[in-house]
Design a protein around this motif. Structure first.
Motif, mmCIF file in Angstrom:
data_model
loop_
_atom_site.group_PDB
_atom_site.id
_atom_site.type_symbol
_atom_site.label_atom_id
_atom_site.label_comp_id
_atom_site.label_asym_id
_atom_site.label_seq_id
_atom_site.Cartn_x
_atom_site.Cartn_y
_atom_site.Cartn_z
ATOM 1 N N HIS A 12 2.727 12.477 -2.227
ATOM 2 C CA HIS A 12 3.849 12.709 -3.130
ATOM 3 C C HIS A 12 4.533 11.393 -3.484
ATOM 4 O O HIS A 12 4.858 11.153 -4.656
ATOM 5 C CB HIS A 12 4.860 13.665 -2.496
ATOM 6 N N ARG A 13 4.749 10.543 -2.485
ATOM 7 C CA ARG A 13 5.390 9.252 -2.774
ATOM 8 C C ARG A 13 4.534 8.419 -3.723
ATOM 9 O O ARG A 13 5.067 7.726 -4.607
ATOM 10 C CB ARG A 13 5.642 8.502 -1.467
ATOM 11 N N ALA A 14 3.212 8.483 -3.555
ATOM 12 C CA ALA A 14 2.332 7.763 -4.470
ATOM 13 C C ALA A 14 2.434 8.312 -5.885
ATOM 14 O O ALA A 14 2.447 7.550 -6.862
ATOM 15 C CB ALA A 14 0.884 7.848 -3.972
ATOM 16 N N SER A 15 2.559 9.618 -6.012
ATOM 17 C CA SER A 15 2.706 10.231 -7.333
ATOM 18 C C SER A 15 4.032 9.844 -7.975
ATOM 19 O O SER A 15 4.103 9.574 -9.183
ATOM 20 C CB SER A 15 2.606 11.754 -7.210
ATOM 21 N N VAL A 16 5.104 9.827 -7.181
ATOM 22 C CA VAL A 16 6.408 9.391 -7.694
ATOM 23 C C VAL A 16 6.305 7.957 -8.220
ATOM 24 O O VAL A 16 6.819 7.634 -9.306
ATOM 25 C CB VAL A 16 7.485 9.490 -6.593
ATOM 26 N N ALA A 17 5.624 7.100 -7.478
ATOM 27 C CA ALA A 17 5.491 5.703 -7.901
ATOM 28 C C ALA A 17 4.714 5.593 -9.214
ATOM 29 O O ALA A 17 5.063 4.778 -10.085
ATOM 30 C CB ALA A 17 4.798 4.893 -6.800
ATOM 31 N N VAL A 18 3.682 6.407 -9.376
ATOM 32 C CA VAL A 18 2.901 6.388 -10.618
ATOM 33 C C VAL A 18 3.785 6.758 -11.806
ATOM 34 O O VAL A 18 3.804 6.060 -12.835
ATOM 35 C CB VAL A 18 1.704 7.356 -10.512
ATOM 36 N N LEU A 19 4.512 7.863 -11.698
ATOM 37 C CA LEU A 19 5.338 8.307 -12.819
ATOM 38 C C LEU A 19 6.520 7.373 -13.053
ATOM 39 O O LEU A 19 6.908 7.130 -14.202
ATOM 40 C CB LEU A 19 5.837 9.731 -12.564
ATOM 41 N N GLU A 48 11.341 12.896 -1.804
ATOM 42 C CA GLU A 48 10.545 13.622 -0.820
ATOM 43 C C GLU A 48 10.456 15.063 -1.297
ATOM 44 O O GLU A 48 11.441 15.632 -1.748
ATOM 45 C CB GLU A 48 11.185 13.570 0.568
ATOM 46 N N ASN A 49 9.272 15.651 -1.192
ATOM 47 C CA ASN A 49 9.056 16.984 -1.749
ATOM 48 C C ASN A 49 9.405 18.046 -0.710
ATOM 49 O O ASN A 49 8.812 18.080 0.371
ATOM 50 C CB ASN A 49 7.592 17.131 -2.176
ATOM 51 N N PRO A 50 10.352 18.934 -1.024
ATOM 52 C CA PRO A 50 10.766 19.950 -0.049
ATOM 53 C C PRO A 50 9.692 20.981 0.255
ATOM 54 O O PRO A 50 9.783 21.692 1.257
ATOM 55 C CB PRO A 50 11.981 20.606 -0.713
ATOM 56 N N GLN A 51 8.680 21.064 -0.597
ATOM 57 C CA GLN A 51 7.620 22.047 -0.392
ATOM 58 C C GLN A 51 6.496 21.519 0.494
ATOM 59 O O GLN A 51 5.569 22.263 0.824
ATOM 60 C CB GLN A 51 7.035 22.475 -1.739
ATOM 61 N N LEU A 52 6.560 20.254 0.872
ATOM 62 C CA LEU A 52 5.471 19.622 1.607
ATOM 63 C C LEU A 52 5.962 19.063 2.935
ATOM 64 O O LEU A 52 7.131 18.685 3.070
ATOM 65 C CB LEU A 52 4.867 18.478 0.785
ATOM 66 N N SER A 53 5.058 18.999 3.893
ATOM 67 C CA SER A 53 5.355 18.327 5.163
ATOM 68 C C SER A 53 4.944 16.864 5.081
ATOM 69 O O SER A 53 5.755 15.967 5.246
ATOM 70 C CB SER A 53 4.637 19.035 6.324
ATOM 71 N N GLN A 55 4.144 13.500 3.174
ATOM 72 C CA GLN A 55 4.762 12.996 1.947
ATOM 73 C C GLN A 55 4.018 11.830 1.293
ATOM 74 O O GLN A 55 4.403 11.402 0.208
ATOM 75 C CB GLN A 55 6.197 12.549 2.252
ATOM 76 N N ASP A 56 2.972 11.309 1.920
ATOM 77 C CA ASP A 56 2.354 10.085 1.405
ATOM 78 C C ASP A 56 1.842 10.245 -0.023
ATOM 79 O O ASP A 56 2.098 9.395 -0.887
ATOM 80 C CB ASP A 56 1.212 9.646 2.320
ATOM 81 N N GLY A 67 7.077 19.890 -9.953
ATOM 82 C CA GLY A 67 5.720 20.377 -10.072
ATOM 83 C C GLY A 67 4.640 19.318 -10.017
ATOM 84 O O GLY A 67 3.463 19.626 -10.198
ATOM 85 N N ILE A 68 5.004 18.063 -9.728
ATOM 86 C CA ILE A 68 3.978 17.021 -9.743
ATOM 87 C C ILE A 68 3.043 17.143 -8.546
ATOM 88 O O ILE A 68 1.952 16.549 -8.553
ATOM 89 C CB ILE A 68 4.596 15.610 -9.805
ATOM 90 N N GLU A 69 3.414 17.939 -7.528
ATOM 91 C CA GLU A 69 2.516 18.115 -6.384
ATOM 92 C C GLU A 69 1.246 18.872 -6.761
ATOM 93 O O GLU A 69 0.287 18.931 -5.966
ATOM 94 C CB GLU A 69 3.231 18.845 -5.244
ATOM 95 N N SER A 70 1.221 19.442 -7.958
ATOM 96 C CA SER A 70 0.016 20.145 -8.405
ATOM 97 C C SER A 70 -1.145 19.194 -8.681
ATOM 98 O O SER A 70 -2.299 19.630 -8.765
ATOM 99 C CB SER A 70 0.319 20.958 -9.670
#
Length: 383
Positions: free
Chosen positions: A133-140, A123-128, A130-131, A92-95
C-alpha cells in the motif's frame, strides 16, 4: 491534440472558423472519481460546478459495488477519455499493485487528463501488511498533478513522500442540514466504543481490555460511569469477538452489544447518547468517525495513531492501549465540559453552533476543491 477537448470545455480555447478564441462560459468539471458513490466524495463536489461520473460497474459485481475501481484501468481510460476532464482518486487503490497504478498514471498522461489524489490513507485500514500500500501511495503521489491532504500534519507526511507541496483541505461534515440528535439525558457518564466488524485496523481486544480496567478504576474511586462496547453481528475476526465477550462478561459497569450494522441515522443516535466516544484504532491516518463525533459534540478518546489528533484538536483526548490509567484520565478530561452531557441544553447549543460552523466550512471545502481542479486543468493545458 489529446488535450484540445479539455481545453475547449474549460474556457481555454474554442474553435470557430479555424481560429482559437477564449471561451466565455465554463461548464462543470467532469470528474471520474475513485469512487464516486461515497458520502465524502459527494460532499466535496459543488453541484453547480462539478459533475461526478457514476462508478463504472465491475464485471460480475453486485449492483452498487464500485470495487475494483474500473476507472483505474488503462483500457477504461482509453475508452472513456472524452467523457471526463480529470480523475480524482480517494479510495480503493488496494485493488491494484504499484505497477498497475504506474500504467494508470502513464495512460492519463498520454491522454492529457490530469490526476488529482487525496491521500486519505497513508496506511490502509482494510489491510494488516502495509508495504505494498505504501508503494502504491508513493506511485500516485509522484504521478498526480495535484495532491490533497486533510490535515497539516498529514500534508507534511505526504510532502516527504512526493517532495512537493500538498494542498490541505479539511474533511467536511457529511451530515445534512436537518436537526441533529443531542442525546438522551442520563444520570451517569456514558462512554462507548464501537468495534464495527473488527476490520484489521481495529484493536478490539486491546481496547476492550483497557476500557474494562479503566471503568473499574473510575467506579472504585466513586465515579458514576458506565461503558458500552458494541460490535456488528457479522465480524471479520470471530476469535477476537469471543475474547471481547469474555472480557466484558461480568465486568463492573461495562456491557457488550451485538447487533446489525447501524445505518447513518441509527449510528448518529447511538453516538449522541454518549458523553465520550473511544476510538479503537491500531493503525490508520484520519477518521470519519472523528468528524461525525465532532458534528454531534461528542468528544473522542483515541490512541495517537496517524493524524486523527489534528482533525479537531480541542476534542481529542489520548490514551495508550494497555494503560488503563491513561484511558481513565482521558475520559475524565473529555467529559469535563458541560456541553459533553447528552440531552443537556449545553449539548444542544453546541451541536447547533457546530452545525452553523460546518455549513460555512462546507462551502469553503467545495471552493477549494474546485480551485485544485482548475489548477490541474490549467497545468495540463500549459504542458
Amino acid at each position: 491534440m489529446p488535450g484540445d477537448a479539455v481545453r475547449a470545455r474549460h474556457g481555454h480555447i474554442t474553435a470557430r472558423g479555424g481560429k482559437k478564441i477564449v471561451a466565455t462560459t465554463v461548464p462543470p468539471v467532469r470528474i471520474a472519481a475513485v469512487p464516486s458513490n461515497h458520502p465524502y466524495v459527494a460532499a466535496i463536489a459543488d453541484p453547480r460546478r462539478v459533475t461526478l461520473l457514476a462508478d463504472p460497474p465491475p464485471p460480475g459485481a453486485p449492483s452498487g459495488q464500485w470495487w475494483p475501481p474500473q476507472v483505474l484501468l488503462p483500457e477504461w481510460l482509453e475508452a472513456h477519455a472524452d467523457d471526463f476532464d480529470l480523475v480524482h482518486v480517494h479510495f480503493g487503490i488496494e485493488s491494484y499493485g504499484p505497477d498497475e497504478l504506474r500504467a494508470t498514471a502513464a495512460t492519463l498522461h498520454r491522454l492529457g487528463r490530469p490526476l488529482v489524489y487525496t491521500v486519505h490513507d497513508l496506511e490502509n485500514p482494510q489491510l494488516s501488511a502495509q508495504d505494498e500500500h505504501r508503494a502504491s501511495v508513493a506511485v500516485l503521489a509522484a504521478a498526480a498533478d495535484e495532491l490533497i491532504a486533510l490535515t497539516g500534519t498529514a500534508a507534511t507526511a505526504v510532502e516527504a513522500i512526493a517532495h512537493r507541496p500538498v494542498t490541505v483541505i479539511a474533511h467536511p461534515t457529511l451530515l445534512d442540514d436537518t436537526v441533529r440528535p443531542a442525546g438522551i439525558a442520563h444520570d451517569t457518564v456514558r462512554v462507548g466504543v464501537h468495534l464495527r466488524d473488527l476490520r484489521p485496523n481495529i484493536d478490539g481486544v486491546g481496547t476492550a481490555a483497557t476500557l474494562v480496567r479503566a471503568i473499574a478504576d473510575l467506579r472504585a474511586q466513586g465515579a458514576r460511569i458506565e461503558a458500552v462496547v458494541r460490535m456488528n453481528e457479522r465480524v471479520r475476526d470471530a476469535e477476537a469477538a469471543a475474547s471481547i465477550d469474555l472480557l466484558v462478561e461480568g465486568a463492573d459497569g461495562v456491557t457488550c452489544e451485538r447487533g446489525a450494522r447501524l445505518d447513518d441515522d441509527a449510528l448518529a443516535a447511538w453516538l449522541a447518547d454518549l458523553d465520550a466516544c473511544v476510538l479503537p484504532y491500531r493503525h490508520g491516518t484520519q477518521s470519519g468517525w472523528a468528524e461525525l463525533c465532532y458534528d454531534l459534540a461528542v468528544p473522542i478518546v483515541s490512541t495517537r495513531i496517524g493524524h486523527i489528533a489534528a482533525q479537531h484538536p480541542n476534542d481529542f483526548h489520548s490514551f495508550d492501549v494497555g494503560d488503563p490509567v491513561s484511558l481513565a484520565r482521558a475520559i475524565v478530561d473529555a467529559t469535563g465540559p458541560a456541553w459533553t452531557a447528552p440531552g443537556s441544553t449545553a449539548r444542544a447549543a453546541e451541536v447547533d453552533r457546530r452545525r452553523a460552523e460546518r455549513r460555512a466550512e462546507l462551502d469553503a471545502v467545495r471552493a477549494a476543491h474546485l480551485e485544485v481542479y482548475r489548477r490541474a486543468l490549467s497545468s495540463e493545458v500549459a504542458a
